[in-house]
Design an enzyme around this catalytic site. Structure first.
Site, PDB file in Angstrom:
ATOM      1  N   LYS A  25       0.830  -1.203   0.000  1.00 15.50           N
ATOM      2  CA  LYS A  25       0.000   0.000   0.000  1.00 15.50           C
ATOM      3  C   LYS A  25       0.866   1.255   0.000  1.00 15.50           C
ATOM      4  CE  LYS A  25      -3.725  -0.554   2.428  1.00 15.50           C
ATOM      5  NZ  LYS A  25      -4.326  -0.803   3.747  1.00 15.50           N
ATOM      6  N   ARG A  94      -3.098   3.228   8.603  1.00 18.13           N
ATOM      7  CA  ARG A  94      -3.436   2.084   7.747  1.00 18.13           C
ATOM      8  C   ARG A  94      -2.322   1.053   7.704  1.00 18.13           C
ATOM      9  NH1 ARG A  94      -4.699   4.600   1.951  1.00 18.13           N
ATOM     10  NH2 ARG A  94      -5.987   2.712   1.783  1.00 18.13           N
ATOM     11  N   GLY A 103      -8.068  -7.262   4.075  1.00 13.17           N
ATOM     12  CA  GLY A 103      -8.918  -7.221   5.252  1.00 13.17           C
ATOM     13  C   GLY A 103      -8.356  -7.924   6.478  1.00 13.17           C
ATOM     14  N   MET A 105      -5.565  -7.179   8.089  1.00  9.51           N
ATOM     15  CA  MET A 105      -4.846  -6.284   8.976  1.00  9.51           C
ATOM     16  C   MET A 105      -5.759  -5.109   9.286  1.00  9.51           C
ATOM     17  SD  MET A 105      -1.713  -7.667   8.901  1.00  9.51           S
ATOM     18  CE  MET A 105      -0.841  -6.215   9.355  1.00  9.51           C
ATOM     19  N   ARG A 361      -3.638  -1.495  -6.406  1.00 10.46           N
ATOM     20  CA  ARG A 361      -2.823  -2.713  -6.345  1.00 10.46           C
ATOM     21  C   ARG A 361      -3.246  -3.612  -7.503  1.00 10.46           C
ATOM     22  NH1 ARG A 361      -5.841  -4.808  -0.923  1.00 10.46           N
ATOM     23  NH2 ARG A 361      -7.876  -5.093  -1.847  1.00 10.46           N
ATOM     24  N   HIS A 479     -15.748  -8.507   1.279  1.00 10.03           N
ATOM     25  CA  HIS A 479     -14.715  -9.385   1.812  1.00 10.03           C
ATOM     26  C   HIS A 479     -14.866 -10.812   1.290  1.00 10.03           C
ATOM     27  CE1 HIS A 479     -13.142 -12.156   4.956  1.00 10.03           C
ATOM     28  NE2 HIS A 479     -12.104 -11.350   4.859  1.00 10.03           N
ATOM     29  N   SER A 785      13.610 -43.411 -12.811  1.00  9.54           N
ATOM     30  CA  SER A 785      12.398 -42.639 -12.551  1.00  9.54           C
ATOM     31  C   SER A 785      12.185 -42.637 -11.050  1.00  9.54           C
ATOM     32  CB  SER A 785      11.210 -43.279 -13.272  1.00  9.54           C
ATOM     33  OG  SER A 785      10.037 -42.594 -12.890  1.00  9.54           O
ATOM     34  N   CYS A 852       7.895 -39.960 -11.094  1.00 11.45           N
ATOM     35  CA  CYS A 852       6.535 -40.423 -11.358  1.00 11.45           C
ATOM     36  C   CYS A 852       5.683 -40.473 -10.096  1.00 11.45           C
ATOM     37  CB  CYS A 852       6.554 -41.782 -12.050  1.00 11.45           C
ATOM     38  SG  CYS A 852       7.317 -43.068 -11.070  1.00 11.45           S
TER      39      CYS A 852
HETATM   40  P1  ADP Z   1      -7.719  -2.331   3.786  1.00 13.27           P
HETATM   41  O1  ADP Z   1      -6.327  -2.761   3.517  1.00 13.27           O
HETATM   42  O2  ADP Z   1      -8.455  -3.208   4.720  1.00 13.27           O
HETATM   43  O3  ADP Z   1      -8.454  -2.000   2.523  1.00 13.27           O
HETATM   44  P2  ADP Z   1      -7.297   0.476   4.085  1.00 13.27           P
HETATM   45  O4  ADP Z   1      -6.118   0.983   4.819  1.00 13.27           O
HETATM   46  O5  ADP Z   1      -7.208   0.508   2.627  1.00 13.27           O
HETATM   47  O6  ADP Z   1      -7.603  -0.982   4.610  1.00 13.27           O
HETATM   48  O7  ADP Z   1      -8.515   1.338   4.602  1.00 13.27           O
HETATM   49  C1  ADP Z   1      -9.820   0.904   4.830  1.00 13.27           C
HETATM   50  C2  ADP Z   1     -10.790   1.851   4.129  1.00 13.27           C
HETATM   51  O8  ADP Z   1     -10.620   3.194   4.599  1.00 13.27           O
HETATM   52  C3  ADP Z   1     -10.579   1.895   2.639  1.00 13.27           C
HETATM   53  O9  ADP Z   1     -11.814   1.928   2.005  1.00 13.27           O
HETATM   54  C4  ADP Z   1      -9.843   3.177   2.418  1.00 13.27           C
HETATM   55  O10 ADP Z   1     -10.096   3.718   1.156  1.00 13.27           O
HETATM   56  C5  ADP Z   1     -10.379   4.069   3.517  1.00 13.27           C
HETATM   57  N1  ADP Z   1      -9.368   5.043   3.896  1.00 13.27           N
HETATM   58  C6  ADP Z   1      -8.121   4.789   4.350  1.00 13.27           C
HETATM   59  N2  ADP Z   1      -7.441   5.917   4.562  1.00 13.27           N
HETATM   60  C7  ADP Z   1      -8.274   6.940   4.250  1.00 13.27           C
HETATM   61  C8  ADP Z   1      -8.133   8.359   4.246  1.00 13.27           C
HETATM   62  N3  ADP Z   1      -6.989   8.939   4.579  1.00 13.27           N
HETATM   63  N4  ADP Z   1      -9.193   9.076   3.858  1.00 13.27           N
HETATM   64  C9  ADP Z   1     -10.342   8.471   3.492  1.00 13.27           C
HETATM   65  N5  ADP Z   1     -10.551   7.175   3.483  1.00 13.27           N
HETATM   66  C10 ADP Z   1      -9.511   6.390   3.841  1.00 13.27           C
HETATM   67 MG    MG Z   2      -7.780  -0.921   1.134  1.00 17.23          MG
END
Ligand code: ADP
Ligand code: MG
Ligand code: MG
Length: 892
Positions: A25, A94, A103, A105, A361, A479, A785, A852
């Site tokens: 990320k 994050r 999802g 973490m 990603r 999810h 073999s 084999c």
């Molecule tokens: P995951 O890896 O579980 O997707 P994220 O870190 O991407 O977790 O964040 C969870 C949600 O919160 C995502 O939908 C993301 O877009 C939103 N989000 C994360 N950071 C921000 C931010 N700075 N402003 C607005 N929304 C955010």
């Molecule tokens: Mg995300």
């Protein structure tokens, strides 16, 4: 050590190549910033900080200064200050591991809101509903992630603080007559915040910290800790991700999709991940924050016409509602795809009609879309032929060969309800309502369908165990959908007709009630649910043009040859159609079991003198000859490795008294005589008993008969203008003398017969001693073999049939990294293989070497066999396509 990497205002200290340091990320946020895309400013704490934190249980001493300096930079860019009571800056904290763990973490949004700053946010935004909505979200997430999970609190019955808060909020909404979160007023939300804090106090015996700096630091620690959370660990185990890698943490300025009309949040794929079609595909929600879309709280709106589902067909698309924002997003998705040269999975947020990018990603996709996308990208000259191959994993291929519901049965069965086709293939199973039940029932050998309102990361172990997953809520990016797609598992989501009572363990669909243990069947490719047990059929994609195309490409680049293990003409034909270039193991004993032959076989075993034995063998000869004729013909001109008789003779004798009596009558001998033979042949440990070449040494006439059958079948084919290529394989050799003995028998038959058949005589290497004296054996053998099933049994001293008793404990306690019968034990068994290859080739450079055992169809093992210098692998026919692809993957 530099702990912090900043991104913002068009420039980032890191870049997309630094996934190991910045996590996926963080690296991509940096990359998007450098590309000039609108990314809210922020900074990434490296994965090294996580490793440090896990080892030392504290954060590096200079980290705080680096964080403060970076926060200052964000404040400068955003024109807001963290903790300010007039116009506060809020951040998200994050997680972001090297490899995406969707999802698994934790992330905390809206960090920095307190009783004092929330008032400032309300007045600076002129929107107190928004301010208190953000506050209640923070309190909820923070209590869950930071106060409860990070503190490793043991949660009773899976009802954690978050569930309590959600339940309370649901009740509150009910009491107010509000159906949606967005119906709640500022006053409602403000009241909720107060109640939330009370519930937290009661549940966790802790106060929600009303201090921005405490929130920030604790959130950072909690996200680092989430690396070692139970579900993240179990996910890593399933996905084979190292526990050492650690996660990065991203601290990023919040942008708000929950500011009311004109604000929104969404997720999208640059192409349709279910079909691979090159259409922009996604979902969005107005007046919402990030996790709302994924959690399936409301049915999300479609991004555009192409993204409409039956559930969202009447909802406004982003394209219709905000055409210029849609256009901006569309341009960005094109740029991202070109830049990353692959389909992207993106997150975006719109704050007051301004678009922000929050994540990109490489998107997860199912097998058939993976193939389509790769070839489409090649057609547009984005990727090369070799890259196409590397974009298709063996899992992808496995998945498109997954079972589907039998079409004939499906036609007759009414569809009881429909949902979104989130994971392809078919599933049929008994329904259960919790992940734990799914796991338990599965371990009892049952097929299960896990039925949930929605899934969360806590459910992954049950989702893994289930044959199919069915949810009532959530969209194609929920999810459940993401995880199922990643695993190639049959899954239907957003099935709004389902009324699930998880406690009562019942499911109502329209007027029918289904209880735990009742059968449902799913067609995950169409989203159809059936109220019965339907048969599944295993597909192979033979004939599908894209499948053929990828297979041909694999053959072009493959390193190791691929053969199949086949005992009958039919299997051989099937294997050939699946692309096998030869048979690596044809077991002759299976031919003896059919009713018309077993009698002659038993006569042979019961014979008390050579004459009787020979006459029984004479009866068997034409059968064997006919079998070999069919198999050699089906594979010609490719080689067919025929293994001489291997199992101990007692396996051919009858078991029950009744059967023994019957045999006695048929052969006109006394029952005692048969009982005597059964007793004589009894062995304490048949696996290590009188079998393999040992049989041929005691009864050379068996070897002679088999050799004769092979050579005469070959001669017959030659006469018909077909060129067969038999390879005669002598099993279970431990000494060169054993091999020479049996080889001489075969050679003498060949000489007697006066035919001219190209053939080889070699051996199966399946006993450690054979590896140790490989040089001596290779001097006389044309090929080796590796029979890695027996080689694994004899090297470990584990009986494959009994390993189940302790394997689970061994895997669980990491005494073994994986089942050695599934994936070759590189360090032990693999060493023997390498040794034997080296010694064998030293003595006999012409020596042909293959494998084999079942390992021949395992991608990881194939990689090893390639590096060990083998010429080919042989596996069961249905694994052949996977082996072909894996062989091409060795050519990186
Ligand atoms: P995951 O890896 O579980 O997707 P994220 O870190 O991407 O977790 O964040 C969870 C949600 O919160 C995502 O939908 C993301 O877009 C939103 N989000 C994360 N950071 C921000 C931010 N700075 N402003 C607005 N929304 C955010
Ligand atoms: Mg995300
Ligand atoms: Mg064997």
């Amino acid at each position: 050590m530099k702990n912090v990497y900043f991104f913002g205002d068009g420039k980032a200290e890191g870049d997309g190549g630094q996934k190991d340091l910045l996590g996926g990320k963080g690296a991509n946020l940096a990359e998007m910033t450098n590309l000039g895309l609108p990314v809210p400013p922020g900074f990434t704490l490296t994965t090294d900080v996580c490793t440090y934190f896990m080892d030392k249980h504290k954060l590096p001493s200079n980290l705080n200064d680096e964080i403060n300096a970076s926060m200052k930079k964000i404040e400068g860019i955003m024109g807001k200050n963290f903790g300010d009571t007039k116009n506060p800056l809020l951040v998200s904290v994050r997680s972001g591991a090297r490899e995406s763990m969707p999802g698994m973490m934790e992330t905390v949004l809206n960090v920095g809101l307190t009783e004092r700053t929330v008032a400032g946010l309300a007045s600076s935004s002129l929107n107190s509903r928004f301010a208190y909505d953000s506050y209640r979200r923070l309190i909820m997430m923070y209590a869950d992630v930071v106060m409860e999970k990070s503190g490793d609190a043991q949660v009773e019955n899976n009802v954690g603080v978050r569930h309590k808060l959600e339940n309370f909020m649901d009740e509150y909404k009910n009491n107010r007559g509000c159906s949606k979160d967005t119906d709640l007023s500022a006053e409602d939300l403000r009241a909720l915040c107060g109640e939330f804090k009370n519930i937290i106090k009661k549940t966790l015996d802790m106060e929600f910290p009303d201090d921005p700096n405490v929130q920030l630091e604790s959130a950072i620690r909690a996200v680092f800790n989430s690396w070692n959370g139970a579900r993240a660990q179990s996910y890593r185990k399933i996905e084979n991700i190292s526990d050492r890698a650690g996660t990065a943490v991203n601290i990023q300025s919040m942008v708000f999709g929950n500011m009311g009309t004109g604000s929104a949040t969404g997720v999208a794929f640059t192409r349709n991940p279910s079909t691979g079609e090159n259409v922009f595909y996604g979902e969005w929600l107005e007046n919402a924050q990030g996790e709302d879309v994924v959690a399936g709280i409301r049915t999300p709106n479609p991004l555009n016409r192409e993204s409409r589902s039956p559930q969202s067909k009447n909802l406004q698309s982003l394209e219709e509602q905000y055409p210029s924002l849609y256009k901006e997003l569309f341009t960005i998705k094109n740029n991202l795809e070109l830049h990353y040269r692959d389909m992207q999975d993106i997150e975006f947020t719109i704050e007051n009609k301004r678009l922000w990018m929050l994540q990109t990603r490489n998107g997860k996709r199912n097998g058939s879309s993976a193939i389509k996308i790769a070839f489409d990208l090649q057609d547009s000259n984005v990727i090369s032929e070799k890259e196409v191959l590397n974009r298709i994993s063996s899992q992808h291929l496995n998945e498109i060969m997954l079972p589907t519901i039998d079409g004939d049965e499906e036609k007759k069965e009414p569809v009881i309800t429909r949902g979104l086709p989130a994971g392809p293939g078919g599933a049929s199973g008994q329904i259960v309502f919790t992940a734990d039940d799914a796991q338990r029932w599965h371990s009892e050998g049952k097929s299960v369908i896990l039925v949930r309102q929605e899934t969360s990361p806590e459910d992954v172990h049950g989702m893994y165990a289930a044959n199919g997953i069915l949810t009532s809520r959530g969209g194609m990016t929920s999810h459940a959908a993401l995880v199922a797609r990643g695993w190639g598992k049959c899954c239907i989501v957003g099935c709004s007709d389902l009324v699930i009572d998880p406690l009562g363990k019942t499911l109502r669909i329209n007027d029918s009630i289904y209880r735990e243990g009742d059968w449902l069947s799913l067609n995950g490719s169409l989203g159809h649910v059936y109220g019965n047990r339907l048969s599944l059929i295993t597909n192979n994609m033979r004939g599908d043009p894209l499948f053929e195309k990828i297979m041909n490409l694999a053959d072009k680049h493959m390193k190791l040859g691929v053969r199949a293990n086949a005992d009958t003409q039919k299997d051989a034909e099937n294997a050939r159609q699946l692309g096998a270039k030869g048979i690596g193991l044809c077991r002759t004993e299976h031919m003896f079991f059919s009713p018309d032959r077993i009698l002659s076989m038993r006569k042979m075993i019961l014979a008390s003198n050579l004459e009787d034995r020979q006459s029984a063998l004479d009866e068997l000869l034409p059968y064997q000859q006919k079998d070999f004729y069919g198999i050699l013909r089906a594979m010609a001109p490719y080689p067919v490795t025929i293994r001489l008789l291997d199992p101990p003779l007692h396996e051919f004798l009858p078991q029950t008294e009744e059967q023994i009596e019957e045999l006695a009558n048929e052969l006109n001998v006394g029952i005692e005589k048969i009982n005597q033979i059964v007793e004589d042949l009894h062995e304490t440990n048949p696996m290590l008993g009188h079998r393999g070449c040992r049989l041929g040494i005691t009864y050379p006439e068996i070897t002679r008969m088999q050799a004769r059958a092979i050579f005469s079948a070959s001669a017959q084919l030659l006469e018909e203008g077909i060129k067969p290529f038999p390879e005669i394989m002598i099993p279970l050799i431990g000494t060169a003398e054993e091999f020479i003995n049996q080889r001489d028998v075969v050679v003498s038959v060949y000489k007697e017969m006066d035919v001219d058949v190209e053939h080889k005589i070699g051996t199966m290497i399946e006993i450690p001693r054979a590896c140790l004296v490989a040089e001596q054996i290779a001097e006389h053998a044309d090929f080796f073999s590796f029979g890695t099933n027996d080689l694994t049994q004899t090297t470990f001293g584990y009986s494959r049939d009994d390993v189940g008793g302790f394997l689970y404990d061994y895997l669980n306690q990491s005494i073994l990294p994986c089942d050695p019968f599934e994936s070759i034990d590189v360090n032990g068994v693999g060493r023997l293989v390498e040794m034997a290859v080296r010694a064998g080739r030293d003595k006999n450079p012409e020596l042909k070497i293959g494998v084999c055992g079942e390992h021949g169809g395992d991608p990881k093992s194939i990689r090893f066999f390639n590096s060990a210098g083998l010429d080919y692998v042989s596996c069961s026919p249905y694994r052949v396509p996977i082996a072909r692809l894996s062989s091409a993957h060795c050519n990186k």
